[in-house]
Design an enzyme around this catalytic site. Sequence first.
Site, PDB file in Angstrom:
ATOM      1  N   LYS A   1       6.660  -4.148  -4.124  1.00  7.90           N
ATOM      2  CA  LYS A   1       8.081  -3.806  -4.034  1.00  7.90           C
ATOM      3  C   LYS A   1       8.617  -4.025  -2.626  1.00  7.90           C
ATOM      4  CE  LYS A   1      12.040  -2.376  -5.521  1.00  7.90           C
ATOM      5  NZ  LYS A   1      12.818  -3.422  -6.219  1.00  7.90           N
TER       6      LYS A   1
ATOM      7  N   ASN B   1      -1.868   2.056   5.875  1.00  8.10           N
ATOM      8  CA  ASN B   1      -1.006   0.934   5.471  1.00  8.10           C
ATOM      9  C   ASN B   1      -0.767   0.084   6.705  1.00  8.10           C
ATOM     10  OD1 ASN B   1      -0.785   2.247   3.070  1.00  8.10           O
ATOM     11  ND2 ASN B   1       1.416   2.686   3.243  1.00  8.10           N
ATOM     12  N   GLY B   2      -0.713  -1.223   6.530  1.00  7.51           N
ATOM     13  CA  GLY B   2      -0.448  -2.097   7.671  1.00  7.51           C
ATOM     14  C   GLY B   2      -1.678  -2.927   8.008  1.00  7.51           C
TER      15      GLY B   2
ATOM     16  N   TRP C   1      -3.056  -2.601  -1.459  1.00 12.95           N
ATOM     17  CA  TRP C   1      -2.695  -3.981  -1.777  1.00 12.95           C
ATOM     18  C   TRP C   1      -3.467  -4.809  -0.763  1.00 12.95           C
ATOM     19  CZ3 TRP C   1      -0.179  -8.306   0.259  1.00 12.95           C
ATOM     20  CH2 TRP C   1       0.381  -9.198  -0.665  1.00 12.95           C
TER      21      TRP C   1
ATOM     22  N   LYS D   1      14.168 -14.176 -10.785  1.00 14.92           N
ATOM     23  CA  LYS D   1      13.875 -13.085 -11.730  1.00 14.92           C
ATOM     24  C   LYS D   1      12.894 -13.566 -12.788  1.00 14.92           C
ATOM     25  CE  LYS D   1      14.765 -10.368 -10.007  1.00 14.92           C
ATOM     26  NZ  LYS D   1      15.413 -10.321  -8.737  1.00 14.92           N
TER      27      LYS D   1
ATOM     28  N   CYS E   1       0.834  -1.207   0.000  1.00 16.78           N
ATOM     29  CA  CYS E   1       0.000   0.000   0.000  1.00 16.78           C
ATOM     30  C   CYS E   1       0.869   1.258   0.000  1.00 16.78           C
ATOM     31  CB  CYS E   1      -0.872   0.040   1.233  1.00 16.78           C
ATOM     32  SG  CYS E   1      -1.913  -1.393   1.429  1.00 16.78           S
TER      33      CYS E   1
ATOM     34  N   GLU F   1      18.894 -16.650  -7.906  1.00 12.40           N
ATOM     35  CA  GLU F   1      18.453 -15.297  -8.251  1.00 12.40           C
ATOM     36  C   GLU F   1      17.958 -15.245  -9.704  1.00 12.40           C
ATOM     37  OE1 GLU F   1      17.588 -12.794  -6.764  1.00 12.40           O
ATOM     38  OE2 GLU F   1      17.797 -11.106  -8.132  1.00 12.40           O
TER      39      GLU F   1
HETATM   40  C1  AGP Z   1      13.138  -9.241  -5.650  1.00  9.95           C
HETATM   41  O1  AGP Z   1      13.106  -9.244  -7.032  1.00  9.95           O
HETATM   42  C2  AGP Z   1      11.837  -9.381  -5.018  1.00  9.95           C
HETATM   43  N1  AGP Z   1      10.904  -8.426  -5.471  1.00  9.95           N
HETATM   44  C3  AGP Z   1      11.799  -9.710  -3.552  1.00  9.95           C
HETATM   45  O2  AGP Z   1      12.205 -11.037  -3.431  1.00  9.95           O
HETATM   46  C4  AGP Z   1      12.609  -8.843  -2.570  1.00  9.95           C
HETATM   47  O3  AGP Z   1      13.967  -9.031  -2.773  1.00  9.95           O
HETATM   48  C5  AGP Z   1      12.216  -9.213  -1.125  1.00  9.95           C
HETATM   49  O4  AGP Z   1      10.865  -8.931  -0.937  1.00  9.95           O
HETATM   50  C6  AGP Z   1      13.050  -8.503  -0.096  1.00  9.95           C
HETATM   51  O5  AGP Z   1      12.883  -7.130  -0.157  1.00  9.95           O
HETATM   52  P1  AGP Z   1      13.870  -6.133   0.568  1.00  9.95           P
HETATM   53  O6  AGP Z   1      15.202  -6.310  -0.041  1.00  9.95           O
HETATM   54  O7  AGP Z   1      13.298  -4.789   0.296  1.00  9.95           O
HETATM   55  O8  AGP Z   1      13.855  -6.489   2.014  1.00  9.95           O
END
Ligand code: AGP
Length: 612
Positions: A607, A99-100, A73, A489, A2, A485
């Site tokens: 994100k 948010n939360g 969200w 991706k 959010c 990784e």
């Molecule tokens: C990465 O591509 C992801 N979107 C996700 O795994 C992310 O790395 C994870 O949520 C951790 O986030 P942070 O690094 O902000 O703690």
Amino acid sequence: MCGIVAYLGAKDAYPILIKGLHRLEYRGYDSAGIALLDKKLSVFKTKGKVSELEKFVSGKSLGGHAGIAHTRWATHGEPNTINAHPHFSQNKKLAIIHNGIIENYASLKEALVERSYHFDSDTDTEVLINLIEDIQNNEKVGLEEAVRIALNQVTGAYAIAILSQDNPDMLIVARKGSPMVIGVGENEFFVASDATPIVEYTKKVIYMEEENVAVLRLGCEVDLKTIKNQKKTPYIEALEMDLSQLEKEGYDHFMLKEIFEQPRSIKDSMRGRIQASRGMVSLGGIVDYEQKLIHARRIIIIACGTSWHAGLVGEYLLEDLARISVEVEYASEFRYRNPILDENDVVIAISQSGETADTLAAIQLAKEKGATILGVCNVVGSSIARLTDAGSYTHAGPEIGVASTKAFTAQVTVLTLLALRMARLKGTIPTSRWMQLAHELEGIPDKVEKALNNDQLIKIISQEFKNATNFLYLGRGYNFPVALEGALKLKEISYIHAEGYPAAEMKHGPIALIDKNMPVVFIAPSNGIYDKVVSNIQEVKARNGHVIAVVTEGDEVIKEMVDYAIEIPKTDEIFTPLLASIPLQKLAYHIAILRGCNVDQPRNLAKSVTVE
Ligand code: AGP
């Protein structure tokens, strides 16, 4: 997740709020809404994107110099228009965005229903705003006090902004567990869950602390208190962010821009921290904790997702170079399994956003057990950066694409610097080797630039495999985390199922999957275990699997064996993750584009994951 944006001042609030919502889109959301105060409070909200909201409000009266806006969200209640924020209180004189998660919302709601409150939505947020209205009415207190009383009754996490029809020159904001930034302008205030909607208006910001409530009034200083009513002095900081960092600057997507930014972002992660010719590597932020690190019984790295993968690379680096025992833990598991740790342990929390709920909770737990906590964060002023004892920023700049790219390589860079620093202090590797590594690291940004130079080939590979339903990524040693990784991706942005494995583990199960339909990506740079990886490639080819290999330039052996070989420049084994991850990011990007996916905002993802 959010996003919050709010404005109070002399300008029209609507354009500022809608622009702010667009800036926050990268966080991930499923509905959006806005409340404007122009004598009366009006709320407009819709399911879907901010552009849907813009269509919905077009032609409507959008006046007002105060407003709150939100991207939601879904947590409590499905993503629909009714559950979207803002929410009115019952008398429609208060509006809130949140948010939360309010964990005890069910019992609070029950009590409010008994007092004849009705609820339009399924959200915990509507419970909170009605609780505040109820307290105002029953206890005959002002809004500010009612908010404080209510926040003392809720458990869970919140960042909230509240508008009141009866108090048109006032905006109340509060936070616990969810980030909140206040931008201080000339007789105007901007509020947001991160600084991206604020940067074009002011560089003076206040990062709110846990359980603080700020009352913003036109013509007054920020009035900051704890929810226990203790006065606090607001600490105004200068925002380290440029507007250009938030624009695509000619690229089709933020993710592509961020992939191509890596020569620069890795350089920024190293800036002022390494001077090979003088034998110098240092991380200013943790200088005071170096002895603690040297004598640590072990280092425990906690993180989630991509940051966890960076942590795995860190484990190889710190054990290999500095001979410090390291464990890497998913923050979400660590926090719930009564881990054994005490003041002899050093915990390193890695997080791009600095707001990941599980990582924050794991830090709290480690603190309670007496461990020293260091942070490796990208977002300056974020909750994790503030909660840790010390740390090093990665300085990658804002990362807008949901799929982390430049943040990963920046995290690995900082961990490499840390390992080199520790190795220097402990004398665990010969000086000649140390010097050679430091020189090589300084040259890595140029090699990353070269590793980016393969568009044609990666587009051809993407075209051939865009319809695959599964991918396997295999690597060994330093490149096992790179395999994880690479697979993450691909699945995040193309929705193709992909798994990362240590290459040698293939024989213990995944080999059963190999047939002519299975593309296998090998991360196979020339290193100590090169021959072993070559054998693994042969095993896949013998079963008709398709092999795409990331190899060191000039490697003719693997090139002969595989369907496609993507070259990266020659470097020391310990730096191969910084180069090998680049083509894998590009492969995921191009496959996702060919499949018509939204690479910057993949479905269901946020994100920063600010809820459990
Ligand atoms: C990465 O591509 C992801 N979107 C996700 O795994 C992310 O790395 C994870 O949520 C951790 O986030 P942070 O690094 O902000 O703690």
